[in-house]
Design a protein around this motif. Structure first.
Motif, PDB file in Angstrom:
ATOM      1  N   ALA A 169      42.311  19.130  43.024  1.00  0.00           N
ATOM      2  CA  ALA A 169      43.050  18.308  42.180  1.00  0.00           C
ATOM      3  C   ALA A 169      42.369  17.744  40.790  1.00  0.00           C
ATOM      4  N   ASP A 170      41.180  16.677  41.377  1.00  0.00           N
ATOM      5  CA  ASP A 170      40.151  15.894  40.691  1.00  0.00           C
ATOM      6  C   ASP A 170      39.306  16.891  39.603  1.00  0.00           C
ATOM      7  N   VAL A 171      39.326  18.076  39.394  1.00  0.00           N
ATOM      8  CA  VAL A 171      38.446  18.991  38.696  1.00  0.00           C
ATOM      9  C   VAL A 171      39.630  19.386  37.524  1.00  0.00           C
ATOM     10  N   LEU A 172      40.820  19.595  38.115  1.00  0.00           N
ATOM     11  CA  LEU A 172      42.305  20.217  37.137  1.00  0.00           C
ATOM     12  C   LEU A 172      42.368  19.389  35.979  1.00  0.00           C
ATOM     13  N   SER A 173      42.191  17.962  36.559  1.00  0.00           N
ATOM     14  CA  SER A 173      42.590  16.693  36.047  1.00  0.00           C
ATOM     15  C   SER A 173      42.013  16.412  34.523  1.00  0.00           C
ATOM     16  N   ILE A 174      40.521  16.653  35.115  1.00  0.00           N
ATOM     17  CA  ILE A 174      39.906  16.637  33.797  1.00  0.00           C
ATOM     18  C   ILE A 174      39.372  17.981  32.907  1.00  0.00           C
ATOM     19  N   VAL A 175      40.241  19.290  32.814  1.00  0.00           N
ATOM     20  CA  VAL A 175      40.065  20.327  32.312  1.00  0.00           C
ATOM     21  C   VAL A 175      40.379  19.889  30.972  1.00  0.00           C
ATOM     22  N   GLY A 176      39.741  20.625  30.008  1.00  0.00           N
ATOM     23  CA  GLY A 176      40.449  19.536  28.086  1.00  0.00           C
ATOM     24  C   GLY A 176      39.412  19.007  28.025  1.00  0.00           C
ATOM     25  N   LEU A 177      39.152  18.481  28.433  1.00  0.00           N
ATOM     26  CA  LEU A 177      37.544  17.819  28.310  1.00  0.00           C
ATOM     27  C   LEU A 177      36.317  17.853  28.072  1.00  0.00           C
ATOM     28  N   SER A 178      35.501  18.004  26.680  1.00  0.00           N
ATOM     29  CA  SER A 178      33.983  18.867  27.613  1.00  0.00           C
ATOM     30  C   SER A 178      33.525  18.528  28.999  1.00  0.00           C
ATOM     31  N   LEU A 179      32.385  19.334  28.977  1.00  0.00           N
ATOM     32  CA  LEU A 179      32.006  19.007  30.305  1.00  0.00           C
ATOM     33  C   LEU A 179      30.760  17.352  30.270  1.00  0.00           C
ATOM     34  N   GLU A 180      30.946  17.436  29.204  1.00  0.00           N
ATOM     35  CA  GLU A 180      30.025  16.286  28.878  1.00  0.00           C
ATOM     36  C   GLU A 180      30.920  14.507  29.109  1.00  0.00           C
ATOM     37  N   ILE A 181      31.804  15.128  29.072  1.00  0.00           N
ATOM     38  CA  ILE A 181      32.887  13.752  29.160  1.00  0.00           C
ATOM     39  C   ILE A 181      33.570  14.117  30.741  1.00  0.00           C
ATOM     40  N   ALA A 182      33.576  15.103  30.972  1.00  0.00           N
ATOM     41  CA  ALA A 182      34.476  15.064  32.043  1.00  0.00           C
ATOM     42  C   ALA A 182      33.274  15.672  33.599  1.00  0.00           C
ATOM     43  N   ILE A 183      32.500  16.026  33.047  1.00  0.00           N
ATOM     44  CA  ILE A 183      31.466  15.937  34.345  1.00  0.00           C
ATOM     45  C   ILE A 183      30.653  14.195  35.190  1.00  0.00           C
ATOM     46  N   PRO A 184      30.643  13.204  33.706  1.00  0.00           N
ATOM     47  CA  PRO A 184      30.297  11.916  34.246  1.00  0.00           C
ATOM     48  C   PRO A 184      31.317  10.875  34.667  1.00  0.00           C
TER      49      PRO A 184
ATOM     50  N   ALA B   1      52.438  22.103  10.983  1.00  0.00           N
ATOM     51  CA  ALA B   1      51.968  21.755  12.230  1.00  0.00           C
ATOM     52  C   ALA B   1      51.732  22.074  13.626  1.00  0.00           C
ATOM     53  N   ILE B   2      51.618  22.983  14.803  1.00  0.00           N
ATOM     54  CA  ILE B   2      52.573  22.474  15.739  1.00  0.00           C
ATOM     55  C   ILE B   2      51.288  22.655  16.854  1.00  0.00           C
ATOM     56  N   MET B   3      50.752  21.616  17.955  1.00  0.00           N
ATOM     57  CA  MET B   3      49.744  22.239  19.142  1.00  0.00           C
ATOM     58  C   MET B   3      50.696  22.382  20.740  1.00  0.00           C
ATOM     59  N   ILE B   4      49.704  23.122  20.750  1.00  0.00           N
ATOM     60  CA  ILE B   4      51.001  23.435  22.520  1.00  0.00           C
ATOM     61  C   ILE B   4      49.722  23.136  23.338  1.00  0.00           C
ATOM     62  N   GLY B   5      49.692  22.800  24.137  1.00  0.00           N
ATOM     63  CA  GLY B   5      48.818  22.082  25.595  1.00  0.00           C
ATOM     64  C   GLY B   5      49.822  21.862  26.447  1.00  0.00           C
ATOM     65  N   ASP B   6      48.327  21.791  27.774  1.00  0.00           N
ATOM     66  CA  ASP B   6      49.755  21.502  28.933  1.00  0.00           C
ATOM     67  C   ASP B   6      48.711  20.231  30.022  1.00  0.00           C
ATOM     68  N   THR B   7      47.688  19.545  29.353  1.00  0.00           N
ATOM     69  CA  THR B   7      47.865  18.123  29.358  1.00  0.00           C
ATOM     70  C   THR B   7      47.972  16.798  28.541  1.00  0.00           C
ATOM     71  N   SER B   8      47.319  15.619  29.351  1.00  0.00           N
ATOM     72  CA  SER B   8      47.442  14.789  27.995  1.00  0.00           C
ATOM     73  C   SER B   8      46.942  14.496  27.467  1.00  0.00           C
TER      74      SER B   8
END
Length: 227
Positions: free
Chosen positions: A41-56, A168-175
């Motif tokens: 759950a914690d990993v999926l919560s950061i999907v969409g962020l770049s790794l340099e932001i997500a991992i810290p 334009a329209i953006m389609i996505g699954d995250t905040s």
């Protein structure tokens, strides 16, 4: 005024379900510095962020040097998993995704793009594996932009396609996708089948629960009708 319209898709959690490889690669990254793996759950919560932001964000207890090492390990592990597997099995398209892409691509004056937290290497492998590359005129990745929700990726997609934000329209699954769209002045459609709870998609103009709902939602936002 240009008649062109642009539909931009997020990838992980929107077009493909790649959570298995994402969670496994993140586990390898944490193991490389002797840190306990985060929950799925914690990993999926950061999907969409770049790794340099997500991992810290996932490992605030680790040092900057460890974060750098974890980012590199994640990328290598993810690439290794990809090389050993069949993309259609480990990162399958969500039901109806290809049909929706094909239907939008067939519409006159409608261009398609991608804005993803994936690297160029990761996106290229995914596009090749699903034979999707020829549908998208612009592909924005984390290698060259600040992480979502910064609007840079969408702004670059608009410039590359020659389309204004109102078309334009953006389609996505995250905040992060919804916030990025708002910051860029672009309409947003949230999808409920991805990695963030529907409640986090409050900034979306529409939330859909099946790809069959996508084209009607787009038409409602643009107030257009197709035969």
């Amino acid at each position: 005024m240009s008649e062109l319209k642009l539909v931009v898709f997020d990838v992980d959690g929107t077009l493909v379900d790649s959570q298995g490889d994402i969670v496994a690669a993140m586990g390898a990254a944490f193991a490389s510095v002797g840190a306990p793996a985060p929950t799925r759950a914690d990993v999926l919560s950061i999907v969409g962020l770049s790794l340099e932001i997500a991992i810290p964000r996932l490992a605030p207890q680790c040092s900057a040097a460890e974060h750098t090492h974890m980012v590199a390990t994640y990328r290598d592990s993810y690439a290794s998993l990809r090389a050993k597997s069949v993309i259609s099995e480990t990162s399958p398209l969500y039901p109806g995704a290809r049909s929706a892409i094909e239907a939008l691509h067939a519409r006159p004056h409608t261009l398609l793009g991608v804005a993803t937290g994936k690297s160029r290497r990761g996106l290229d492998v995914l596009m090749e594996g699903h034979d999707l590359g020829h549908f998208f005129v612009t592909r924005q990745v984390c290698d060259f932009h600040p992480s979502k929700p910064h609007p840079a990726m969408l702004q670059a997609a608009l410039a590359e396609a020659g389309v204004g934000p109102e078309q334009a329209i953006m389609i996505g699954d995250t905040s992060f996708d919804m916030e990025m769209a708002r910051s860029a002045g672009v309409a947003a459609i949230g999808v409920s089948w991805g990695y963030h709870a529907v409640e986090s998609l409050a900034l979306a103009d529409r939330v859909i629960h099946d790809f069959a709902e996508l084209l009607p939602a787009i038409d409602q936002i643009w107030n257009v009708a197709y035969e």
